[in-house]
Design a protein around this motif. Structure first.
Motif, mmCIF file in Angstrom:
data_model
loop_
_atom_site.group_PDB
_atom_site.id
_atom_site.type_symbol
_atom_site.label_atom_id
_atom_site.label_comp_id
_atom_site.label_asym_id
_atom_site.label_seq_id
_atom_site.Cartn_x
_atom_site.Cartn_y
_atom_site.Cartn_z
ATOM 1 N N TYR A 1 5.143 -0.094 1.261
ATOM 2 C CA TYR A 1 3.922 -0.209 2.073
ATOM 3 C C TYR A 1 3.558 -1.677 2.270
ATOM 4 O O TYR A 1 3.212 -2.112 3.379
ATOM 5 C CB TYR A 1 2.779 0.528 1.379
ATOM 6 N N ASN A 2 3.633 -2.453 1.192
ATOM 7 C CA ASN A 2 3.140 -3.827 1.236
ATOM 8 C C ASN A 2 4.166 -4.836 1.713
ATOM 9 O O ASN A 2 3.971 -6.045 1.523
ATOM 10 C CB ASN A 2 2.573 -4.194 -0.129
ATOM 11 N N VAL A 3 5.226 -4.352 2.371
ATOM 12 C CA VAL A 3 6.010 -5.255 3.208
ATOM 13 C C VAL A 3 5.076 -5.828 4.276
ATOM 14 O O VAL A 3 5.252 -6.956 4.750
ATOM 15 C CB VAL A 3 7.190 -4.498 3.854
ATOM 16 N N PHE A 4 4.069 -5.063 4.620
ATOM 17 C CA PHE A 4 3.031 -5.482 5.569
ATOM 18 C C PHE A 4 2.271 -6.702 5.037
ATOM 19 O O PHE A 4 1.853 -7.564 5.803
ATOM 20 C CB PHE A 4 2.076 -4.310 5.785
ATOM 21 N N PHE A 5 2.059 -6.752 3.710
ATOM 22 C CA PHE A 5 1.338 -7.856 3.068
ATOM 23 C C PHE A 5 2.310 -8.598 2.155
ATOM 24 O O PHE A 5 2.439 -8.281 0.975
ATOM 25 C CB PHE A 5 0.153 -7.332 2.259
ATOM 26 N N ASN A 6 2.957 -9.584 2.703
ATOM 27 C CA ASN A 6 4.014 -10.306 1.999
ATOM 28 C C ASN A 6 3.569 -10.828 0.636
ATOM 29 O O ASN A 6 4.306 -10.747 -0.352
ATOM 30 C CB ASN A 6 4.475 -11.467 2.891
ATOM 31 N N HIS A 7 2.354 -11.368 0.538
ATOM 32 C CA HIS A 7 1.917 -12.027 -0.690
ATOM 33 C C HIS A 7 1.555 -11.050 -1.805
ATOM 34 O O HIS A 7 1.359 -11.476 -2.948
ATOM 35 C CB HIS A 7 0.732 -12.956 -0.410
ATOM 36 N N PHE A 8 1.485 -9.761 -1.518
ATOM 37 C CA PHE A 8 1.213 -8.786 -2.577
ATOM 38 C C PHE A 8 2.416 -8.627 -3.515
ATOM 39 O O PHE A 8 2.265 -8.191 -4.656
ATOM 40 C CB PHE A 8 0.874 -7.421 -1.972
ATOM 41 N N HIS A 9 3.584 -8.980 -3.042
ATOM 42 C CA HIS A 9 4.789 -8.748 -3.837
ATOM 43 C C HIS A 9 4.890 -9.684 -5.033
ATOM 44 O O HIS A 9 5.590 -9.378 -6.001
ATOM 45 C CB HIS A 9 6.029 -8.846 -2.949
ATOM 46 N N GLU A 10 4.204 -10.811 -4.984
ATOM 47 C CA GLU A 10 4.193 -11.676 -6.158
ATOM 48 C C GLU A 10 3.586 -10.957 -7.357
ATOM 49 O O GLU A 10 4.065 -11.088 -8.494
ATOM 50 C CB GLU A 10 3.418 -12.963 -5.860
ATOM 51 N N ALA A 11 2.536 -10.184 -7.120
ATOM 52 C CA ALA A 11 1.923 -9.414 -8.210
ATOM 53 C C ALA A 11 2.892 -8.358 -8.729
ATOM 54 O O ALA A 11 2.998 -8.136 -9.944
ATOM 55 C CB ALA A 11 0.625 -8.760 -7.732
ATOM 56 N N ILE A 12 3.600 -7.705 -7.813
ATOM 57 C CA ILE A 12 4.590 -6.696 -8.219
ATOM 58 C C ILE A 12 5.665 -7.341 -9.089
ATOM 59 O O ILE A 12 6.094 -6.771 -10.093
ATOM 60 C CB ILE A 12 5.221 -6.032 -6.983
#
Length: 796
Positions: free
Chosen positions: A149-160
């Protein structure tokens, strides 16, 4: 409990490799299709890509204090710490030239997914017997519905990527009293993204307290004190970015909206409950395109938690066990929190806006429960699979076949299906069910050869991740901008085909009915901006003239006077999309005073005939109270007639600056002709020179008397000013902007900007690292001393 060692490196490299290979298969077709770029739709295209390139260029050029290309101007550190400044993946782009940055977005995504798989495996490895189980858990976590889903929000992946390491470091302390590691990863996660760090702190408190009170962990008062010290030191080390960020975001009214009343206990939309439930059993809906529950009002909430291949089977199997376990209790607590608004909001400082942007934490626990269940002998997998299939059908069939009445005018018809997009709904259902069917087929190996089963499960997880990822990204790309006819030729070219006259004179540009943040691709100052974190003065100003300012500044043509007020000279009207700036009904431009100049870079370009250069003065003033009494449509026009002064300082400022009061502003002439006249008068007294640089801006004013010079630059505490080399006072005027008093004659005006809190934050970070270094050194000294004493005791 296991501790990470050199012998475990091969499984970590395998987890990294499997994650990278799976992500490469997922992303490469789109990278090839888009000629080397990875482009999606919505926020990814109009925020993530231009933010990366603009900030990359700003850092390489040393322009890291004030961003002239973010809205009307913004604190660079405060505005971009949320998006990328703390990300190690962003800093990997710095050695590359500017033109390469958009091409790096896809490879960086592949690396992020690989790192998430590896780091998820690191955390899970402690609780499973086999390295294959850890790798499978890492893959489930890295390619969960939340991650896709958060491919849409690139910067969320740092938390992941980094959350599993924070949990692992806490476990290291609790199981082995390993000093310094927890503090380091507190620093890392706090530095990378403050928003997600808040959620992580909430989770860690629940995680630690639950395991402590269930007596899964034991700790002495002394060791607890050191644990608390490490948490504080980790935050202290991150103050270089945390402190300036906090001083910036507290100005934003969006941070002060706590849950309260019934809305704290129950969601105001009944569909949201089903949306939350369905996100665990189905691949995620597209952001902004909710399908299963189209009216749940959670389009950008990041509701995704589906585990590829397994769905909820492993979690249900684990929860159905009779034995008590800290993970079982934790999952039940987390699932309960998702359904109670105030508890869900605990992961974002109890803000009432609905988001599920902490669900990556649930998916890590779900991944652990799934692979842990595979190693347990008392788990009834067949029953769990039946339950999962039953719930999946129990959600999809009523939504897909429910009869509804549709009324259009006087005609009433009957149809079936509550979903909004049937062409996407049934493929989602098919993927969910086929995933479970594939799991059943793989389970034939579960009793025969457990190792082969784990490898097949890893491969099956990768395959399902690629299939549903392809479907998600493909459908998303159909919703976005025309990549090949607009985005690549006219945005990603950096505006190289734009050649405007008067390029030596500072001005802003406007875009009519075009793509968000298009000027940011060109790195040109603009009045249009899709950016959530801007100076509080901007948030204060726009609503007063009837322009909504929440996540973006999008002033429409009704506030035409805003363009001259903010020194906006050029308007771009993209020819590939949207309405025409020339109204076909009247054959006139949609704002007065604009003239067609040329067509460049895919846009018709218009010039503002009543452009006012930066830095102009007034003869009249009104108070803020008088300004508030005007209608919203009058306020923008009055800003070109009289300067708005604070109520308590108006008389003093006016006397010092030679301003006279504009009597009865409600009765002023607000016609277009009067607007033209006001613009000409303001331009006549404008500064003869205005230039920006990495530290602020300089201006030269000529005047035959003392006067107040206004600049449409947002007011912030980091600004200071000198006039003819002497310190002067900045006045906050026109609701949220700056002005300075200058004497008669030529005045050399210099505004300098220093990021509030940055120097103190750096000092605190240095102090934090020094203390942490001493703490780790003394801890190791003590450990060696204890080991020596033990050896001596054994020798005795």
């Amino acid at each position: 409990m296991k501790r990470l060692s050199l012998e475990q490196k091969p499984y970590l490299l395998r987890a990294l490799l499997y994650g990278i290979l799976t992500a490469a298969v997922l992303f490469l077709p789109f990278i090839i299709y888009d000629k080397g770029y990875f482009l999606f739709y919505g926020d990814f295209n109009v925020q993530q890509v231009p933010f990366y390139q603009m900030c990359h260029d700003a850092i390489r050029s040393g322009n890291v204090k004030w961003s002239w290309t973010t809205d009307l101007g913004a604190n660079f550190v405060g505005s971009y710490s949320f998006y990328l400044l703390g990300s190690p993946f962003f800093w990997l782009t710095i050695p590359f030239p500017s033109e390469a940055v958009p091409y790096l977005m896809g490879p960086l995504y592949i690396l992020k997914f690989g790192c998430a798989a590896m780091n998820g495996s690191i955390y899970i490895r402690r609780y499973v017997h086999s390295s294959e189980g850890a790798i499978l858990g890492g893959m489930l976590y890295a390619f969960s519905g939340f991650a896709i889903y958060n491919v849409f929000f690139n910067h969320f992946h740092e938390a992941i990527v980094f959350f599993p390491l924070l949990l692992w470091s806490l476990d290291e302390y609790m199981y082995h009293r390993r000093r310094g590691v927890f503090a380091f990863f507190v620093f890392v996660t706090a530095f990378i993204n403050y928003y997600f760090f808040v959620g992580m702190v909430t989770f860690l408190l629940i995680y630690w307290l639950l395991r402590f009170f269930q007596k899964d962990w034991r700790i002495s008062a002394r060791d607890f004190g050191f644990l608390a010290l490490e948490a504080v030191l980790g935050v202290l080390c991150a103050c270089a970015i945390l402190l300036p960020t906090i001083l910036c975001i507290v100005q934003n009214p969006r941070v002060d909206s706590p849950s309260q009343g019934w809305y704290a206990l129950l969601y105001d939309n009944e569909q949201r409950y089903l949306h939350i439930l369905s996100c665990f059993f189905f691949p995620p809906d597209l952001p902004a395109r909710a399908n299963f529950t189209p009216d749940s009002n959670s389009q950008w909430a990041s509701l995704g938690a589906w585990l590829p291949l397994f769905s909820m089977t492993g979690v249900i199997a684990f929860l159905q066990r009779k034995k008590k376990n800290w993970l079982k209790t934790l999952l039940l607590v987390l699932f309960f929190m998702t359904m109670v608004p105030v508890l869900n909001s605990a992961f974002q400082l109890f803000n009432s806006s609905y988001y599920a942007r902490w669900f990556y934490m649930i998916t890590l626990m779900m991944s652990l429960a799934t692979v842990h269940s595979l190693e347990l002998s008392d788990v009834d997998w067949l029953r769990a699979i039946k339950w999962t299939i039953g719930i999946t059908l129990g959600i999809s069939l009523p939504i897909g076949f429910m009869v509804k009445k549709v009324t259009s005018g006087e005609e009433t018809t009957w149809s079936y299906g509550l979903e909004k997009y049937p062409s996407r709904f049934w493929p989602y259902v098919a993927i969910a069910l086929l995933s479970l069917l594939l799991l059943l087929l793989i389970f034939h190996e579960y009793r025969k050869n457990r190792r082969r089963f784990m490898r097949m499960a890893i491969f099956g997880t990768a395959c399902i991740s690629v299939v549903y990822g392809w479907f998600f990204i493909t459908t998303g790309k159909t919703q976005g901008d025309d990549t090949h006819n607009e985005l690549i030729p006219y945005a990603l070219n950096g505006g190289k085909d734009i050649d405007l006259p008067y390029s030596d004179i500072f001005s802003r540009i406007d875009v009519y009915d075009g793509m968000d943040n298009l000027p940011m691709y060109w790195q040109m100052p603009t009045i249009q901006a899709f950016h959530s974190i801007v100076p509080g003065s901007v948030m204060d100003f726009y609503p007063t003239i009837g322009v909504k300012r929440d996540v973006a500044s999008r002033p429409d043509t009704k506030v035409y006077a805003l363009r001259s007020f903010t020194s906006c000279r050029w308007l771009f009207d993209p020819t590939t999309r949207g309405q025409n700036f020339v109204d076909p009904a009247t054959n006139q431009t949609r704002m007065p005073g604009w003239t067609y100049i040329t067509n460049e870079n895919g846009s018709n370009i218009y010039e503002n005939e009543y452009f006012i250069p930066m830095g102009f003065s007034y003869q009249k003033f009104i108070t803020r109270a008088e300004y508030n009494e005007l209608s919203e449509s009058q306020r923008c026009l009055v800003l070109l007639k009289a300067i708005v002064l604070p109520n308590d300082k108006a008389a003093a400022i006016a006397e010092q600056s030679g301003l006279t009061h504009l009597d009865s502003p409600q009765l002023a002439d607000f016609s277009q002709q009067s607007y033209f006249k006001d613009c000409v008068e303001r331009a006549a007294g404008a500064c003869t020179s205005f230039t920006t640089d990495n530290n602020g801006f300089s201006a030269v004013a000529q005047s035959d008397a003392d006067r107040l010079i206004f600049f449409s630059v947002p007011y912030e505490s980091g600004w200071s000013v000198t006039v003819n080399g002497q310190p002067a006072e900045i006045e906050k005027v026109n609701v949220g902007f700056m002005a300075v008093k200058v004497p008669a004659g030529e005045a050399q005006i210099r505004f300098n900007y220093e990021t509030p809190g940055l120097k103190i934050g750096i000092f605190l970070s240095i102090a934090g690292f020094l203390i942490l270094g001493v703490y780790v050194f003394r801890s190791r000294q003590r450990k060696r001393w204890i080991e020596q004493q033990r050896k001596l005791d054994k020798g005795v």
